[in-house]
Scaffold this active site. Structure first.
Site, PDB file in Angstrom:
ATOM      1  N   HIS A  77      -0.241   7.828  -4.208  1.00  0.00           N
ATOM      2  CA  HIS A  77       0.875   7.421  -5.066  1.00  0.00           C
ATOM      3  C   HIS A  77       1.669   8.680  -5.389  1.00  0.00           C
ATOM      4  CE1 HIS A  77      -2.108   4.218  -6.261  1.00  0.00           C
ATOM      5  NE2 HIS A  77      -1.037   3.469  -6.205  1.00  0.00           N
ATOM      6  N   ASP A  80       0.061  10.330  -8.368  1.00  0.00           N
ATOM      7  CA  ASP A  80      -1.317  10.854  -8.255  1.00  0.00           C
ATOM      8  C   ASP A  80      -1.248  12.373  -8.129  1.00  0.00           C
ATOM      9  OD1 ASP A  80      -2.393   8.308  -8.115  1.00  0.00           O
ATOM     10  OD2 ASP A  80      -2.573   8.293  -5.939  1.00  0.00           O
ATOM     11  N   GLU A 209       2.152  -5.251  -1.139  1.00  0.00           N
ATOM     12  CA  GLU A 209       0.736  -5.561  -1.401  1.00  0.00           C
ATOM     13  C   GLU A 209       0.628  -6.491  -2.599  1.00  0.00           C
ATOM     14  OE1 GLU A 209      -1.792  -2.137  -1.821  1.00  0.00           O
ATOM     15  OE2 GLU A 209      -3.315  -3.278  -2.909  1.00  0.00           O
ATOM     16  N   GLU A 247      -4.786  -6.650   0.868  1.00  0.00           N
ATOM     17  CA  GLU A 247      -6.049  -5.985   0.524  1.00  0.00           C
ATOM     18  C   GLU A 247      -7.144  -7.040   0.586  1.00  0.00           C
ATOM     19  OE1 GLU A 247      -6.280  -3.178  -2.777  1.00  0.00           O
ATOM     20  OE2 GLU A 247      -8.132  -4.158  -3.433  1.00  0.00           O
ATOM     21  N   HIS A 250      -8.078  -8.444  -2.775  1.00  0.00           N
ATOM     22  CA  HIS A 250      -6.994  -9.136  -3.474  1.00  0.00           C
ATOM     23  C   HIS A 250      -6.831 -10.569  -2.961  1.00  0.00           C
ATOM     24  CE1 HIS A 250      -4.906  -5.109  -4.698  1.00  0.00           C
ATOM     25  NE2 HIS A 250      -6.122  -5.237  -5.189  1.00  0.00           N
ATOM     26  N   ASP A 275      -5.645  -2.767   3.325  1.00  0.00           N
ATOM     27  CA  ASP A 275      -6.527  -2.086   2.360  1.00  0.00           C
ATOM     28  C   ASP A 275      -7.911  -2.707   2.450  1.00  0.00           C
ATOM     29  OD1 ASP A 275      -4.603  -0.388   1.414  1.00  0.00           O
ATOM     30  OD2 ASP A 275      -4.494  -1.240  -0.609  1.00  0.00           O
ATOM     31  N   ASP A 285     -10.781  -6.861 -10.197  1.00  0.00           N
ATOM     32  CA  ASP A 285     -10.591  -6.065  -8.978  1.00  0.00           C
ATOM     33  C   ASP A 285     -11.638  -4.955  -8.895  1.00  0.00           C
ATOM     34  OD1 ASP A 285      -9.306  -5.300  -6.683  1.00  0.00           O
ATOM     35  OD2 ASP A 285      -7.722  -4.195  -7.706  1.00  0.00           O
ATOM     36  N   ASP A 287     -13.169  -3.577  -6.345  1.00  0.00           N
ATOM     37  CA  ASP A 287     -12.982  -2.586  -5.275  1.00  0.00           C
ATOM     38  C   ASP A 287     -14.280  -1.923  -4.831  1.00  0.00           C
ATOM     39  OD1 ASP A 287     -10.190  -2.914  -5.063  1.00  0.00           O
ATOM     40  OD2 ASP A 287      -9.818  -1.492  -6.682  1.00  0.00           O
ATOM     41  N   ASP A 317      -9.296   1.583   0.194  1.00  0.00           N
ATOM     42  CA  ASP A 317      -8.868   1.383  -1.193  1.00  0.00           C
ATOM     43  C   ASP A 317     -10.049   0.849  -2.002  1.00  0.00           C
ATOM     44  OD1 ASP A 317      -7.530   1.175  -3.497  1.00  0.00           O
ATOM     45  OD2 ASP A 317      -6.138  -0.387  -2.877  1.00  0.00           O
TER      46      ASP A 317
HETATM   47  C1  3MF Z   1      -4.361  -1.977  -7.053  1.00  0.00           C
HETATM   48  C2  3MF Z   1      -4.259  -1.406  -5.725  1.00  0.00           C
HETATM   49  C3  3MF Z   1      -3.400  -0.219  -5.617  1.00  0.00           C
HETATM   50  C4  3MF Z   1      -2.544  -0.280  -4.392  1.00  0.00           C
HETATM   51  C5  3MF Z   1      -1.633   0.873  -4.304  1.00  0.00           C
HETATM   52  C6  3MF Z   1      -0.661   0.672  -3.197  1.00  0.00           C
HETATM   53  C7  3MF Z   1      -4.437   1.602  -6.771  1.00  0.00           C
HETATM   54  O1  3MF Z   1      -5.218  -3.009  -7.114  1.00  0.00           O
HETATM   55  O2  3MF Z   1      -4.868  -1.888  -4.795  1.00  0.00           O
HETATM   56  O3  3MF Z   1      -4.219   0.945  -5.600  1.00  0.00           O
HETATM   57  O4  3MF Z   1      -3.316  -0.382  -3.238  1.00  0.00           O
HETATM   58  O5  3MF Z   1      -0.908   0.981  -5.458  1.00  0.00           O
HETATM   59  O6  3MF Z   1      -0.800   1.522  -2.205  1.00  0.00           O
HETATM   60 MG    MG Z   2      -8.277  -3.836  -5.311  1.00  0.00          MG
HETATM   61 MG    MG Z   3      -4.820  -1.831  -2.651  1.00  0.00          MG
END
Ligand code: 3MF
Ligand code: MG
Ligand code: MG
Length: 412
Positions: A77, A80, A209, A247, A250, A275, A285, A287, A317
């Site tokens: 980002h 970041d 996304e 993703e 997601h 992702d 989420d 992840d 991700d």
């Molecule tokens: C949030 C995400 C993000 C996105 C990113 C885009 C922090 O759930 O998945 O990661 O992937 O902002 O690249």
């Molecule tokens: Mg996620």
């Molecule tokens: Mg993502």
């Protein structure tokens, strides 16, 4: 077993990680288009109900560790690496120069940049809110991210509009908000066309996304399908430049079949970027790293992508669990996740060439002999026995997942 002294714990974790075996060399890992985000290893474990558990991490550290593990590509980002207040100032150029030096030093390439349009207080009402000045600022941010992408040599730009929506319904006209959001994407594409021409580079692939919940209460583009409709809505000036970054989690979060979501993106020619992670249906989420929750589903997803010649990035991700230490992030989380991805990808190749699956699939496609399309009962009768092959194929996928097709057996 007695308590493990603190100074011996890293050695224990490392020894058991080695003992697992099945690691690929950095050279093998580099053969795959795996991209490593700045934000994943540097995630400190914080959330609404959680204090951070790990120290912050610089981009230099992330790049150095990615390079040692065998990850070729880094992505980020804007904020970041560049504090919000430093964007559009000479500090941005200084930091960008340091990023370029570090990429070079560690032999990495930047694959993707993404604008953070969710964290800072400026996005409290989202990136397409009522205030014209806010929307002007959002356009500048998107255009600046595109410029940063070109400067760093990226091919992709991602937009996650997780704040496009509201907590309380009624105050916002959704159609207007979507039109305003399209103006932001149009500004990013216009900036891209101009910069690409000046720099004699290809334009970026702009990837949207979706996430169904979090952080906004109600989200206007909650799924990849909603985004496909948005891309083809007529609101975008350059729909050909815009595609998707689905993703895995997601799509799963709203209860979808991830593989079917990806298939819909594929038939539209819009699967640009992916992702990868894992998690649970209808939960937040989390992840989790790939393959730790749904390995069979992941195998199926990769069979689809391999058989349709997906050539885009696989972006790690994920969020290292709060139970993993800073040491564990680079010795356990990232290498084991990359290795599970590679194994699943290679297994997907085995599925595609498996003679049993192939013969069963060919037979299903040939259909039962003697079926008369004008006679419903004859169609049923002609295919009755053949259709048991669906379940047999599923069994064979399970066997491939556990290695039974290579002779692994359990003798009772
Ligand atoms: C949030 C995400 C993000 C996105 C990113 C885009 C922090 O759930 O998945 O990661 O992937 O902002 O690249
Ligand atoms: Mg996620
Ligand atoms: Mg993502």
């Amino acid at each position: 077993m007695s308590g493990i002294p603190q100074e011996q714990q890293i050695a224990l974790v490392d020894r058991l990680t080695q003992a697992c075996g099945g690691r690929y060399s950095p050279e093998v890992r580099r053969r795959y288009f795996i991209t490593g985000p700045q934000w994943a290893p540097s995630y400190q474990g914080q959330a609404v109900f959680h204090a951070p558990v790990r120290p912050p991490m610089t981009f230099e550290t992330v790049m150095e560790e990615y390079s040692k593990i065998g990850i070729n590509y880094w992505c980020t980002h804007d904020t970041d690496v560049i504090p919000t207040e430093d964007l559009f100032t000479p500090r941005q150029d200084e930091i960008t120069a340091r990023i370029k030096d570090s990429l070079k030093k560690h032999g990495l390439k930047c694959s993707m940049v993404t604008a953070e349009t969710f964290h800072h207080p400026v996005w409290a009402a989202g990136p397409a809110a009522e205030s014209p000045e806010l929307r002007e600022y959002a356009k500048r941010r998107l255009a600046n991210t595109v410029a940063l992408g070109h400067e760093l040599g990226a091919q992709f730009c991602v937009y996650w509009p997780g704040m496009l929506g509201y907590y309380i319904a009624g105050a916002v006209d959704e159609t207007q908000t979507l039109r305003w959001f399209a103006e932001g994407i149009n500004a990013a594409c216009a900036a891209d066309l101009e910069i690409a021409k000046k720099k004699n580079r290809d334009t970026l692939k702009h990837c949207m996304e979706a996430k169904p919940f979090e952080p906004q209460g109600e989200i206007l583009l909650p799924t990849s399908d909603a985004m496909l409709a948005f891309i083809f809505s007529g609101l975008l000036a350059h729909p050909e430049m815009v595609g998707l970054n689905p993703e895995y989690l997601h799509e799963l979060m709203w209860g979808a079949s991830v593989r079917a979501s990806l298939a819909r993106a594929l038939v539209c020619g819009k699967l640009f970027h992916f992702d990868i992670n894992d998690g649970y249906r209808l939960k937040h989420d989390v992840d989790i790293a790939i393959g730790l929750v749904n390995p069979l589903d992941w195998l199926n997803v990769l069979v689809l992508l391999r058989s349709h010649n997906y050539k885009g990035p696989f972006n790690l991700d994920y969020k290292p669990p709060r139970t993993t230490s800073r040491h564990g992030v680079f010795t356990v989380s990232i290498p084991t996740m990359v290795d599970r991805f590679i194994t699943l990808w290679e297994m997907a190749g085995e599925v595609i060439s498996d003679p049993i699956i192939k013969e069963a699939t060919d037979a299903l496609k040939a259909g039962g002999a003697g079926a008369n399309p004008a006679d419903v009962n004859s169609v049923v009768a002609a295919n009755r026995e053949l259709l048991s092959l669906h379940e047999l194929i599923a069994h064979r996928l399970f066997q491939i997942l556990i290695g039974a097709h290579r002779g692994r057996t359990y003798n009772l």
